[in-house]
Design an enzyme around this catalytic site. Sequence first.
Site, short mmCIF file in Angstrom:
data_model
loop_
_atom_site.label_atom_id
_atom_site.label_comp_id
_atom_site.label_asym_id
_atom_site.label_seq_id
_atom_site.Cartn_x
_atom_site.Cartn_y
_atom_site.Cartn_z
CD GLU A 66 8.64 -28.74 8.42
OE1 GLU A 66 7.69 -28.46 9.15
OE2 GLU A 66 9.19 -27.91 7.68
N GLY A 83 11.65 -41.50 3.69
CA GLY A 83 11.78 -40.56 4.79
C GLY A 83 12.88 -39.59 4.46
N GLY A 126 13.07 -33.59 40.71
CA GLY A 126 11.90 -34.48 40.73
C GLY A 126 10.65 -33.80 40.22
CG PHE A 173 4.17 -30.83 2.60
CD1 PHE A 173 4.05 -30.48 1.26
CD2 PHE A 173 5.37 -31.35 3.04
CE1 PHE A 173 5.10 -30.66 0.37
CE2 PHE A 173 6.44 -31.54 2.17
CZ PHE A 173 6.30 -31.19 0.83
CG LEU A 209 8.29 -35.71 0.86
CD1 LEU A 209 8.27 -35.92 -0.65
CD2 LEU A 209 9.34 -34.64 1.20
#
Lengths: 260, 385
Positions: free
Chosen positions: B363, B130, B340, B122, B124
């Site tokens: 998304e 953004g 650690g 997809f 966009l």
Amino acid sequence: MKIVVCIKQVPDTAEIKINPETNTLMREGVPSIINPFDLHALEAAVRLKEQRTVRVTVLTMGPPQAEGALREAISLGADDAVLLSDRAFAGSDTWATSYTLAKAISTIGADIVLCGKQAIDGDTAQVGPETAEFLDIPHISYVRKIESVEDTMIKVQRLMDEGYDVVQSSLPVLLTVVKELNIPRMPSIRGILQSKKCEIRTLGKDDINADENDLGLKGSPTQVKNIFAPESTAEKKMIEGTAEEKVESLLGELKKIKCL
Amino acid sequence: MDYFLNENQQIIRDLARRIADERVMPVRAELDEKGEFPWDIMRTIAQSDMMAINIPTEYGGLGMGGFEFILAVEELSRACLGVSTTFAANALGTYPILLYGSEKQKKKYLPDIASGKRLVAFALTEATAGSDAAGVQTTAKLEGNEYVLNGTKQWITNGGEAEIYTVIAMTDKNRGARGASAFVVEKDTPGFSFGKKEDKLGIRASSTRELVFENCRIPKENLIARQGMGFIVAMKTLDKSRTGVGAQGVGVAQGAFDASALYAKERHQFGTPVISFQAVQHMLANMATEIEAARSLVYSVSRYVDGGAKDVSKESAMAKLFATDVAMKVTVDAVQVMGGSGYMKEYPVEKMMRDAKILQIYEGTNQIQRNVIGQSLIKETAKKK
């Protein structure tokens, strides 16, 4: 083309315990799985189905609960499943098992019979080749690659200690396969749905035209007298140190016993 | 907790779990290290029908819902977010066709998508678009029977690996958001190439790339829905896919929790397992509670979406926001519980912590999710007056 895949339901040896008194497998409470080598045989059959018109029938001989293994095989892509189950089959050794399987395969019909090279519980590696003998068809054992399949001919690679043989055979043929043949797939959602609703055909002694005297304990020439773990008598020596030191002293040891 | 999954749902969860355990876990560290696209795993996932779950049966799918799909996403995410991002982005790219595609487009693309023969992406996001999706600069100009695409898409998941791209481009810049349209662009179309492959903090097994369109001509029939509907297609797509990102959050959090709880039981300090210390117990208790709350919300919203609710923007934003914030917090805490060891690549939680961060960003950032929720609240309160 018809392919029959012979499978065996075996205890999962990763979880197995041995009864210290009788030296037999303790099967109670141990999960059952399809013999791992048989999964490679099934995968080979399903891959052939993706290349040409093939019907894959999976066959097992065992108690009614072996149906679980057959349903799992359906989820992995087999078209249908046959359970060979009859009280008369109880106590079969490899000879009687092979005879019974051969009778069933004759009833079902097959151009190619696929088996794992051996079962991880018995480890005899006899049932595949013996079944081919009873069927009176050629067999190729330890198949590591199927090169080509035609209507009347098959060409495969047979795994040997040093390399492999290319073997060609007419059909029908029986193959036993090694794990190098392929990586068995995961089940598919469709396969699992199908495996839950599909009907499992059961065949008994009367359905396969078998001679009763050749079945089960009565038909088994093998008599188990005693099972024991062989005692290890060889001398053992543990080599310690860094990698270099270990290699050094291993070379020394091998030279001492004239292996090198 | 038992969520009363039906038989199909249990089958999918169990199978996805098995794929995660047997095929993903053994290779996840290597995929992460090398930044290698998980083709073998994608083939396994496809062969198992996972990509067919929510495709209608008439197009070669299983005809199940988004809920069944996110169960698979959650299980894969438990093992590796890079793998589950690849899987989920495939579904994201499919939604425009699924929701708005013509009968002809559905027949042409969905069967190959369901079988996993062709992966989808997809597209966009751009350098200037953004969070502000209306900043799209890529243009699509109608010339005869073809649209001509020009522009560059950025940070496209599955870029370069996918064969089908659903792309948002401007057909009329003067109309702003109403001037955008959605298109299907196939790989290997002349004028369509791939730019830089990104080197990322996390989800390194997934591919993130630029798509470059230079006078790329596509047939007019590749327009999805109508001209000018691009943003509606994109927003409805994101409404549908957000629960999937929420499920990714639940999955990665569960994976991190499992690893840290197991470690806390085995790790001894002061002569006793560290799980016996209340400080550690309280951390684990919070983590477990937050994961269950996130799962409950994601499942409820997903079932609500599948139930045919008309407007799901607010609820799906809530599910994405909450579950991914939980994922970030839980993965950070999992590293802390393991001390650690948690920081070392020998254990999986440092990777999970790096991976989880993207869930709060992609998304729709979690700030944008709050905007979506806020706008819905404004509308709701206006109605109450």
